[in-house]
Motif scaffolding. Structure first.
Motif, mmCIF file in Angstrom:
data_model
loop_
_atom_site.group_PDB
_atom_site.id
_atom_site.type_symbol
_atom_site.label_atom_id
_atom_site.label_comp_id
_atom_site.label_asym_id
_atom_site.label_seq_id
_atom_site.Cartn_x
_atom_site.Cartn_y
_atom_site.Cartn_z
ATOM 1 N N ARG A 1 0.850 -1.180 0.000
ATOM 2 C CA ARG A 1 0.000 0.000 0.000
ATOM 3 C C ARG A 1 0.891 1.237 0.000
ATOM 4 N NH1 ARG A 1 -2.234 2.942 4.371
ATOM 5 N NH2 ARG A 1 -1.303 1.416 5.801
ATOM 6 N N SER A 2 0.631 2.148 -0.922
ATOM 7 C CA SER A 2 1.387 3.400 -0.990
ATOM 8 C C SER A 2 0.605 4.485 -0.266
ATOM 9 C CB SER A 2 1.605 3.803 -2.456
ATOM 10 O OG SER A 2 2.257 5.043 -2.530
ATOM 11 N N HIS A 3 1.284 5.206 0.629
ATOM 12 C CA HIS A 3 0.593 6.255 1.388
ATOM 13 C C HIS A 3 1.095 7.631 0.958
ATOM 14 C CE1 HIS A 3 -1.247 8.592 4.512
ATOM 15 N NE2 HIS A 3 -1.914 7.516 4.916
ATOM 16 N N PRO A 4 0.184 8.557 0.601
ATOM 17 C CA PRO A 4 0.601 9.851 0.051
ATOM 18 C C PRO A 4 1.355 10.747 1.016
ATOM 19 C CG PRO A 4 -1.770 9.825 0.434
ATOM 20 C CD PRO A 4 -1.293 8.415 0.623
ATOM 21 N N ARG A 5 1.248 10.512 2.314
ATOM 22 C CA ARG A 5 1.972 11.355 3.281
ATOM 23 C C ARG A 5 3.214 10.668 3.836
ATOM 24 N NH1 ARG A 5 -3.124 11.673 5.063
ATOM 25 N NH2 ARG A 5 -2.600 10.562 6.992
ATOM 26 N N PHE A 6 3.646 9.631 3.162
ATOM 27 C CA PHE A 6 4.830 8.888 3.604
ATOM 28 C C PHE A 6 5.953 9.129 2.599
ATOM 29 C CE2 PHE A 6 6.573 4.339 4.465
ATOM 30 C CZ PHE A 6 7.613 4.871 5.206
ATOM 31 N N VAL A 7 7.071 9.675 3.097
ATOM 32 C CA VAL A 7 8.217 10.040 2.268
ATOM 33 C C VAL A 7 9.458 9.372 2.843
ATOM 34 C CG1 VAL A 7 9.632 11.963 1.408
ATOM 35 C CG2 VAL A 7 7.164 12.282 1.763
ATOM 36 N N SER A 8 10.304 8.841 1.969
ATOM 37 C CA SER A 8 11.571 8.266 2.447
ATOM 38 C C SER A 8 12.747 8.949 1.758
ATOM 39 C CB SER A 8 11.628 6.756 2.205
ATOM 40 O OG SER A 8 11.588 6.457 0.828
ATOM 41 N N LEU A 9 13.857 8.978 2.476
ATOM 42 C CA LEU A 9 15.127 9.481 1.949
ATOM 43 C C LEU A 9 16.087 8.311 1.860
ATOM 44 C CD1 LEU A 9 15.737 12.743 4.034
ATOM 45 C CD2 LEU A 9 14.852 12.561 1.714
#
Length: 213
Positions: free
Chosen positions: A5-13
Motif C-alpha cells: 500500500r502506498s501512502h501519500p503522506r509517507f516520504v523516504s530518503l
C-alpha cells in the motif's frame, strides 16, 4: 511492488554514506511544518525503542559480525516494529512521516551489497511491512565523494560504514536500479552539489508530489 500500500503522506530518503540525508530531512520537515502539518521524522534501522536496540546490535562493531542473512532479518524485525509502532499510527492520525531510509535500503545494502536474493527481500516486504512511501528521494553521489565527506565524522565507523568501496559501489548501483524500476515513486537528486541546493531540490520535489496527490 505487488501487495504494498502506498501512502501519500509517507516520504523516504535514501542514499549512500555522506549523501546529506540529515540536512535534507530537516528542510523537508520545515517545509511541511510551515503550513501547520504535523511531521514525524524518523530513521531506519530504528524509530522505536526496540528498533533502536536492534540498530545497536546491527551497527556496533564490538559485536560479532552478523551473517548477511542475519543482518537482513534483523533489519526487517526493526522495520516491522517501526511500521506498527511509529509509522502507521502517525499516518492514521493525519501526520506526515519522513523516514531516513526504508525498505529500499534493504534492496540496496543487503540485496545489491551483500548479494542476497531480491525475491526473498520482496517476500519479507510483502508479509511484514506492507507499505511503501509515495515519494522516495534518492540522494546520489559518487562513492569516493561520500567517503571524503564522512572522513573523520566518527572516530569509530559503524560496522556498515567500515565496508570497502566496492561494497558501496554495489549499493549505489542497487539504488539506481530501484529508481529505474519505480520512476513514478523515485526522484533522483544530484547530491554532489552544495547542501542548500540539494535540500531546495528535495523540497521542490516534495511540494510537487503533495500538490499532485
Amino acid at each position: 511492488m505487488s501487495g504494498l500500500r502506498s501512502h501519500p503522506r509517507f516520504v523516504s530518503l535514501e542514499g549512500g554514506e555522506g549523501a546529506g540525508k540529515t540536512t535534507v530531512l530537516r528542510a523537508l520537515r520545515e517545509a511541511l511544518e510551515a503550513d501547520g502539518s504535523e511531521v514525524v521524522s524518523t530513521r531506519e534501522p530504528g524509530g522505536t525503542p526496540l528498533a533502536e536496540m536492534i540498530r545497536a546490535l546491527l551497527l556496533d562493531p564490538a559485536h560479532e559480525p552478523a551473517a548477511a542473512e542475519t543482518e537482513l532479518l534483523l533489519m526487517f524485525a526493526a522495520r516491522a516494529q517501526h511500521v506498527r509502532e511509529t509509522i502507521a499510527p502517525a499516518l492514521a492520525r493525519g501526520a506526515w512521516v519522513i523516514s531516513d531510509r526504508f525498505t529500499d535500503s534493504s534492496y540496496a545494502y543487503q540485496g545489491a551489497g551483500r548479494g542476497l536474493d531480491v525475491a526473498a527481500i520482496a517476500e519479507l516486504e510483502r508479509r511484514y511491512v506492507g507499505i511503501e512511501p509515495a515519494l522516495t528521494l534518492l540522494l546520489d553521489l559518487d562513492v569516493g565523494q561520500g567517503r571524503e565527506r564522512t572522513r573523520g565524522r566518527d572516530l569509530v565507523p559503524d560496522r556498515i560504514e567500515a565496508e570497502r568501496d566496492d561494497f558501496f559501489e554495489r549499493v549505489r548501483a542497487g539504488y539506481l536500479e530501484r529508481a529505474r524500476q519505480a520512476p513514478a515513486r523515485f526522484r533522483v537528486i544530484d547530491a554532489t552539489r552544495p547542501a542548500d541546493v540539494v535540500a531546495a531540490d528535495a523540497v521542490r520535489a516534495l511540494l510537487a508530489a503533495r500538490q499532485a496527490a
